[in-house]
Design a protein around this motif. Structure first.
Motif, PDB file in Angstrom:
ATOM      1  N   PRO A   1       0.809  -1.232   0.000  1.00 47.32           N
ATOM      2  CA  PRO A   1       0.000   0.000   0.000  1.00 47.32           C
ATOM      3  C   PRO A   1       0.839   1.279   0.000  1.00 47.32           C
ATOM      4  O   PRO A   1       0.330   2.358  -0.315  1.00 47.32           O
ATOM      5  N   ARG A   2       2.133   1.148   0.302  1.00 46.61           N
ATOM      6  CA  ARG A   2       2.993   2.348   0.295  1.00 46.61           C
ATOM      7  C   ARG A   2       3.507   2.695  -1.102  1.00 46.61           C
ATOM      8  O   ARG A   2       4.249   3.664  -1.252  1.00 46.61           O
ATOM      9  N   ASN A   3       3.135   1.895  -2.116  1.00 47.49           N
ATOM     10  CA  ASN A   3       3.627   2.278  -3.454  1.00 47.49           C
ATOM     11  C   ASN A   3       2.943   3.574  -3.906  1.00 47.49           C
ATOM     12  O   ASN A   3       1.926   3.978  -3.341  1.00 47.49           O
ATOM     13  N   SER A   4       3.535   4.229  -4.909  1.00 46.53           N
ATOM     14  CA  SER A   4       3.044   5.562  -5.298  1.00 46.53           C
ATOM     15  C   SER A   4       2.206   5.544  -6.569  1.00 46.53           C
ATOM     16  O   SER A   4       1.930   6.604  -7.142  1.00 46.53           O
ATOM     17  N   PHE A   5       1.784   4.344  -7.005  1.00 50.29           N
ATOM     18  CA  PHE A   5       1.111   4.254  -8.301  1.00 50.29           C
ATOM     19  C   PHE A   5      -0.184   5.081  -8.373  1.00 50.29           C
ATOM     20  O   PHE A   5      -0.515   5.626  -9.417  1.00 50.29           O
ATOM     21  N   ASN A   6      -0.928   5.144  -7.260  1.00 51.45           N
ATOM     22  CA  ASN A   6      -2.205   5.875  -7.297  1.00 51.45           C
ATOM     23  C   ASN A   6      -2.157   7.218  -6.575  1.00 51.45           C
ATOM     24  O   ASN A   6      -3.186   7.828  -6.329  1.00 51.45           O
ATOM     25  N   ASP A   7      -0.968   7.649  -6.248  1.00 48.47           N
ATOM     26  CA  ASP A   7      -0.833   8.930  -5.556  1.00 48.47           C
ATOM     27  C   ASP A   7      -1.043  10.045  -6.590  1.00 48.47           C
ATOM     28  O   ASP A   7      -0.351  10.089  -7.610  1.00 48.47           O
ATOM     29  N   PRO A   8      -2.009  10.954  -6.346  1.00 47.06           N
ATOM     30  CA  PRO A   8      -2.331  11.968  -7.361  1.00 47.06           C
ATOM     31  C   PRO A   8      -1.159  12.859  -7.753  1.00 47.06           C
ATOM     32  O   PRO A   8      -1.132  13.404  -8.857  1.00 47.06           O
ATOM     33  N   ARG A   9      -0.171  12.978  -6.875  1.00 47.25           N
ATOM     34  CA  ARG A   9       0.941  13.873  -7.248  1.00 47.25           C
ATOM     35  C   ARG A   9       1.774  13.284  -8.395  1.00 47.25           C
ATOM     36  O   ARG A   9       2.553  13.993  -9.016  1.00 47.25           O
ATOM     37  N   TYR A  10       1.605  11.960  -8.637  1.00 49.21           N
ATOM     38  CA  TYR A  10       2.334  11.330  -9.748  1.00 49.21           C
ATOM     39  C   TYR A  10       1.402  10.998 -10.913  1.00 49.21           C
ATOM     40  O   TYR A  10       1.735  10.173 -11.766  1.00 49.21           O
ATOM     41  N   ALA A  11       0.227  11.657 -10.937  1.00 46.54           N
ATOM     42  CA  ALA A  11      -0.783  11.322 -11.950  1.00 46.54           C
ATOM     43  C   ALA A  11      -0.245  11.499 -13.368  1.00 46.54           C
ATOM     44  O   ALA A  11      -0.644  10.777 -14.280  1.00 46.54           O
ATOM     45  N   ASN A  12       0.683  12.449 -13.558  1.00 45.71           N
ATOM     46  CA  ASN A  12       1.196  12.693 -14.912  1.00 45.71           C
ATOM     47  C   ASN A  12       2.496  11.947 -15.203  1.00 45.71           C
ATOM     48  O   ASN A  12       3.140  12.205 -16.223  1.00 45.71           O
ATOM     49  N   VAL A  13       2.867  11.031 -14.309  1.00 45.34           N
ATOM     50  CA  VAL A  13       4.108  10.283 -14.509  1.00 45.34           C
ATOM     51  C   VAL A  13       3.744   8.891 -15.044  1.00 45.34           C
ATOM     52  O   VAL A  13       2.834   8.242 -14.510  1.00 45.34           O
TER      53      VAL A  13
END
Ligand SMILES: O=C(O)[C@H](O)COP(=O)(O)O
Length: 248
Positions: A129-141
């Protein structure tokens, strides 16, 4: 001659706890707040002014920048947040105590994980759950660019495009730039700028909250660099960072 100022964020809560942090978004401690403000005072007293600032998408670097700029009465300064300036992703080590990890796996193994150029720490599981795949700050990555761990070489591979595409052209256009980032994203940049070997980069440690000035020639090759501020305190802070990964 061009000048650029690099700064690692002030002390974070997980620096204080001596935990591997990486992409975990922890805030500054009270000491970190004081360091960030004092960096602003030091820069102002040394006559620095800026046209543009870059930082990561992690709050310890962002808040450090805000506090530094506040102290310089420059909160109006344009700021570009770029995920490529984030700390190196520390994989499955994120959250672990550095000294306890050294007691368990040995100082030498922890030095490899912290400072070797091309050996990454064990990765986070893709379904952690700590992965960043769904974190909105990386939405454009692009999803394949979001790491589950990184060695310094991986960090170089993402930091350098930010330098080449964004920061270097701005320097050439005459902009005075301040970068508020992280220990290992700055080590990646400095390795490339100074041409430091894979072996020698192991010995480079960056202290919290100390402005580091680089003077660059017309080709953006470093002429010299120096920390502003109390040199003895800075040397002690550099040594303390190096020692964080040793068993107690
Ligand atoms: O991510 C972290 O834990 C630190 O900010 C940098 O850590 P290091 O000095 O152990 O690489």
């Amino acid at each position: 001659m061009y000048k650029i100022v690099f700064m690692r964020h002030g002390e974070s809560t997980w620096n204080l706890d001596n935990r591997f942090t990486g992409w975990t978004d922890v805030d500054l401690t009270e000491k970190g707040v004081r360091e960030a403000r004092s960096a602003g005072t030091v820069l102002k007293e040394a006559g620095f002014s800026f046209d543009l600032a870059y930082t990561s998408v992690l709050k310890r670097a962002i808040r450090t920048l805000w506090l530094t700029l506040d102290e310089m009465d420059m909160m109006w300064l344009p700021i570009k947040n770029d995920w490529r300036l984030n700390e190196r992703h520390y994989g499955a080590l994120q959250g672990l105590d550095k000294a306890e990890t050294a007691a368990k796996y040995g100082d030498a193994q922890v030095l490899v994980w912290r400072r070797s150029y091309d050996t990454p720490p064990p990765p986070l599981a893709a379904d952690d759950p700590r992965n960043s795949f769904n974190d909105p700050r990386y939405a454009n990555v692009a999803k394949e660019s979001i790491p589950l761990t990184e060695c310094l070489k991986d960090t170089v591979a993402r930091v350098m495009p930010a330098w080449d595409e964004e920061i270097a052209p701005a320097i050439r256009a005459g902009k005075q730039i301040l970068i508020s980032a992280h220990g290992n994203s700055l080590r990646a940049l400095i390795k490339m700028l100074d041409g430091i070997s894979d072996e020698d980069i192991v010995g480079l440690n960056i202290p919290n909250g100390q402005p580091l000035v680089y003077e660059l020639d017309a080709e953006l090759k470093p002429i010299r660099h120096y920390y502003l501020g109390d040199q003895e305190a800075i040397a002690a802070a550099v040594a303390a960072v190096a020692n964080q990964g040793k068993a107690r």
